[in-house]
Design a protein around this motif. Structure first.
Motif, PDB file in Angstrom:
ATOM      1  N   VAL A   1     -56.117  -8.444 -82.118  1.00  0.00           N
ATOM      2  CA  VAL A   1     -55.153  -9.004 -83.067  1.00  0.00           C
ATOM      3  C   VAL A   1     -55.395  -8.370 -84.431  1.00  0.00           C
ATOM      4  CG1 VAL A   1     -54.234 -11.099 -84.112  1.00  0.00           C
ATOM      5  CG2 VAL A   1     -55.133 -11.174 -81.773  1.00  0.00           C
TER       6      VAL A   1
ATOM      7  N   LEU B   1     -60.385  -9.951 -83.993  1.00  0.00           N
ATOM      8  CA  LEU B   1     -59.447 -10.001 -85.114  1.00  0.00           C
ATOM      9  C   LEU B   1     -59.801  -8.946 -86.152  1.00  0.00           C
ATOM     10  CD1 LEU B   1     -57.047 -11.461 -86.506  1.00  0.00           C
ATOM     11  CD2 LEU B   1     -58.737 -12.930 -87.615  1.00  0.00           C
TER      12      LEU B   1
ATOM     13  N   ARG C   1     -61.877 -13.912 -89.486  1.00  0.00           N
ATOM     14  CA  ARG C   1     -62.765 -13.983 -88.329  1.00  0.00           C
ATOM     15  C   ARG C   1     -63.628 -15.232 -88.291  1.00  0.00           C
ATOM     16  NH1 ARG C   1     -63.158  -9.179 -90.314  1.00  0.00           N
ATOM     17  NH2 ARG C   1     -65.178  -9.615 -91.240  1.00  0.00           N
TER      18      ARG C   1
ATOM     19  N   LEU D   1     -55.721 -17.703 -81.176  1.00  0.00           N
ATOM     20  CA  LEU D   1     -56.538 -16.509 -81.391  1.00  0.00           C
ATOM     21  C   LEU D   1     -57.719 -16.471 -80.423  1.00  0.00           C
ATOM     22  CD1 LEU D   1     -56.539 -16.389 -85.298  1.00  0.00           C
ATOM     23  CD2 LEU D   1     -55.385 -14.798 -83.752  1.00  0.00           C
TER      24      LEU D   1
END
Length: 568
Positions: free
Chosen positions: A407, A438, A427, A397
Motif C-alpha cells: 500500500v 505501507l 506505519r 490495511l
C-alpha cells in the motif's frame, strides 16, 4: 485532511495547501529526459529518474521473462478506461458481465473495471465531498460547540448572557474537538464565532464603562484605551482576546477615537457571526451524499452502494497516474509506462474536492485485496482520523498486509515534519505493531531535489520519487505534463508493479524493504527545503537523509538487482 495552518481567532479565516495537477501542452519531439523522465537515469540522461530503462536492460541481459500481470488498484478519482495508451492495461473483472446484474454476487452491479463508491444507483456521481473536519463538527457540535472558556472556567451563552457551567463531562473528547476539529473545520470556527460575538459585546461594554469612569468627560482615544490592559491583573483570556480585537479595530476603521470603535464593534457581533456561520454552511456544509449515494457513511456494514461510473469530471488525475504506471512502452504514443504488463483497477472515493470518507477508503482497500490487487495507491494522508473510522482503515490495511499487498500513500505539500505532526495512515498507527507493507512517499524533481513544499520526516517518509513535470496520458487520447504529490506514488507503484511482473512471489512487505534498500542514494547531499516555523512558511537546509528513511530516490534498476538476490 489538509491541515489548516493559520491560527484562528474570531471569524477565523483558514488557509490550506492543496496540490493539483499542472497541465501543459508538450511537444512529442522533445527528449525523453524532458518528458517521461521518470524512466531515465542520471548517468545516462542527466536527470534523477527512477532508472526504469536501465532496469529493463538488466532484465533483458539476464533473459528474464514477464511472469505476471500485477493488478494495481488506484484508489482516488475517476478513470478514462478507453484511453488509447492504457486501455490494454485496464483491469477486467472476469466474474462480472455488463448486464445490469450482480454476476459475482459481491453486492455490486457491473463492477467491470472497478467501482465508484461515491455514486448512486441512478448513475449520478458526487462532484464534491465534505472535509473530515466539517463531518466531525456536525457530529460533535451539540456536545461541545457551545462551550466558552477563559482558560480556567467554562461558560455557555444562555438567554443571550454568558453563564458559568460545569466542565464538559468528557474532557478528552472536548480537547479533541477544540484542538483537532476546530482548527480544521471552517464551520466550527465560524460557529465558535457566534459565542465569541456575545463575549465581545459584553467586554466592549465593560471597557466602555471602565474608560468613562477612569476619564470622565474626556474624548477617549487609543492611548486611553490601552490602559484597559493590566499585565499585573489576574489572567482573563476572554478579556485579552477582546482587547486585541478592539486594538486592531482602531487601524481597521482608521481612527484613534474610542467612540468610533465602540459604535462599530460594541454591539451586533453575535449577529454578524451568525451571518458568517450561515454563509459558511451554505458554502461548505453540504455534499449531498444522502441524496446521491444513500448509504450510512457511519456504518461499515452498509456496503451495497455506489455505481460503476468511472469516467467522471475528476478522471484526469486517475488517467495520468495510470499512464505513469502502465502506458504501453515504445508504441510511439505519449510516454512509456513503467510496467505495461500491469492492470489498473479504479476505485473512486474522491472527486477532487473535499476529503475522502474513511468508510469508502476502508471498503475500497478490501475490494482491491479481494479482487486480486497486489499494489494499492491511496489518496493523500489526512491529519484527522476519527477513532472509530480509523479502526476501519487499520483493519483494512492489516488485511492487505496479511494478503501480501503493498500500500502506497503520498504526503501533502505542506512543508511539515511528519516526525512531529501526525498524518494518517502511517506505519505505527496500529496498536498491534508497525505495518510492514505501507509506504509513505514524497515527491522529487529532475535535479534530485525534494519538492520545496513537500512534507518530510527522517522516520516517517520512506523515500522520494519523481513527481513533477511527468509526461503522461490525459483525457480524450491526449497527453500532458503533470505535477503533484500523487504522481510520485504513481512512479513508486509502477516500480513495484515492475518487480511483481518479473518476481511475482514477492510480498508487499518484501517489496517495501527492497525499494527502501535500493534507492538512488542522496545521503550527505545538502538540499534546500520548505519548513514551517510557528505556523509560517520558511526555508532551511537539510541533508537528504534527514528527510526520509532511505535517504534517496526510488530506483527500479537497483530494485531489480535486489529482487534477484531476494528471489533466490
Amino acid at each position: 485532511m489538509k491541515k489548516l495552518i493559520l491560527p484562528i481567532v474570531c471569524g477565523l479565516f483558514c488557509a490550506s495547501t492543496s496540490a493539483q495537477l499542472v497541465k501543459q501542452q508538450t511537444s512529442d519531439t522533445q527528449e525523453q529526459s524532458k518528458l517521461d523522465w521518470y524512466n531515465c537515469s542520471f548517468d545516462k540522461d542527466g536527470v534523477y529518474g527512477a532508472e526504469v530503462n536501465k532496469a529493463y536492460d538488466l532484465l533483458k541481459a539476464h533473459k528474464k521473462k514477464a511472469k505476471a500481470n500485477p493488478i494495481v488498484a488506484i484508489i482516488g478519482t475517476g478513470m478514462d478506461v478507453e484511453h488509447e495508451d492504457v486501455k490494454h492495461a485496464i483491469w477486467i473483472n472476469k466474474k462480472e458481465k455488463n448486464n445490469g446484474k450482480d454476476d459475482d454476487k459481491n453486492g455490486l452491479v457491473d463492477d467491470i473495471n472497478g467501482w465508484n463508491f461515491i455514486g448512486g444507483k441512478d448513475g449520478q456521481v458526487m462532484e464534491s465531498l465534505l472535509r473530515e473536519g466539517e463531518r466531525e463538527f456536525y457530529r460533535l457540535k451539540d456536545q461541545y460547540g457551545g462551550y466558552i472558556t477563559d482558560g480556567t472556567k467554562f461558560f455557555k451563552i444562555i438567554n443571550g448572557k454568558r453563564q458559568e457551567v460545569p466542565a464538559p463531562a468528557n474532557m478528552k473528547e472536548y480537547e479533541y474537538y477544540r484542538n483537532k476539529v476546530l482548527p480544521q473545520s471552517r464551520l466550527a470556527s465560524t460557529y465558535g464565532g457566534i459565542q465569541l460575538g456575545y463575549v465581545l459585546n459584553e467586554y466592549f461594554d465593560k471597557f466602555d464603562r471602565d474608560l468613562k469612569q477612569r476619564f470622565p468627560g474626556k474624548e477617549l482615544t487609543v492611548e486611553d484605551f490601552q490602559t484597559c490592559y493590566d499585565p499585573k491583573a489576574k489572567r482573563d483570556t476572554l478579556s485579552e482576546v477582546t482587547f486585541m480585537i478592539a486594538a486592531y479595530a482602531f487601524s481597521i476603521y482608521k481612527t484613534d477615537k474610542w467612540e468610533k470603535v465602540y459604535q462599530m464593534m460594541g454591539s451586533g457581533n453575535e449577529k454578524r457571526s451568525q451571518d458568517s456561520y450561515n454563509d459558511a454552511v451554505k458554502k461548505y456544509g453540504f455534499d449531498n451524499r444522502k441524496e446521491i449515494v444513500g448509504d450510512d457513511p457511519n456504518d461499515i456494514t452498509d456496503t451495497h452502494y455506489g455505481n460503476n461510473v468511472l469516467l467522471t469530471s475528476d478522471a484526469a488525475t486517475g488517467i495520468m497516474k495510470a499512464g505513469v504506471i502502465a502506458a504501453k512502452r515504445d508504441n510511439g504514443l505519449g510516454g512509456n509506462g513503467i510496467a505495461d504488463h500491469a492492470k489498473i483497477m479504479t476505485l473512486r472515493v474522491h472527486p477532487g474536492v473535499g476529503e475522502t470518507y474513511l468508510k469508502d477508503m476502508a471498503l475500497a482497500i478490501r475490494y482491491a485485496v479481494d479482487h486480486g490487487a497486489c499494489i494499492i495507491n491511496l489518496p493523500e494522508q489526512n491529519s484527522l482520523y476519527p477513532s472509530t473510522q480509523r479502526e476501519w482503515v487499520e483493519d483494512a490495511l492489516k488485511y492487505a498486509e496479511k494478503k501480501g499487498v503493498l500500500v502506497i500513500v503520498p504526503v501533502w505539500d505542506l512543508s511539515e515534519d511528519l516526525d512531529k505532526e501526525e498524518y494518517f495512515p502511517h506505519r505505527k498507527m496500529c496498536k498491534e505493531g508497525e505495518l510492514t507493507n505501507l509506504m509513505v512517499v514524497a515527491s522529487s524533481d529532475e535535479k534530485g531535489n525534494p519538492v520545496m513544499n513537500t512534507n518530510y520526516g527522517a522516520n516517517s517518509v520512506d523515500l522520494y520519487a519523481p513527481g513533477t513535470n511527468l509526461y503522461s496520458t490525459y483525457m480524450g487520447d491526449t497527453y500532458q505534463k503533470g505535477s503533484g504529490e500523487t504522481m510520485s506514488t504513481a512512479t513508486v507503484a509502477g516500480v513495484a508493479a515492475l518487480l511483481k511482473t518479473y518476481f511475482p512471489k514477492l510480498t508487499g512487505s518484501q517489496i517495501r524493504d527492497i525499494l527502501i534498500k535500493s534507492v538512488t542514494s542522496r545521503k550527505g547531499v545538502e538540499v534546500e527545503k520548505g519548513i514551517r516555523v510557528d505556523g509560517n512558511p520558511s526555508q532551511d537546509l537539510f541533508l537528504f537523509d534527514d528527510l526520509c528513511i532511505s535517504g534517496g530516490i526510488v530506483n527500479a534498476y537497483q530494485a531489480v538487482k535486489e529482487a534477484m538476490k531476494v528471489s533466490k
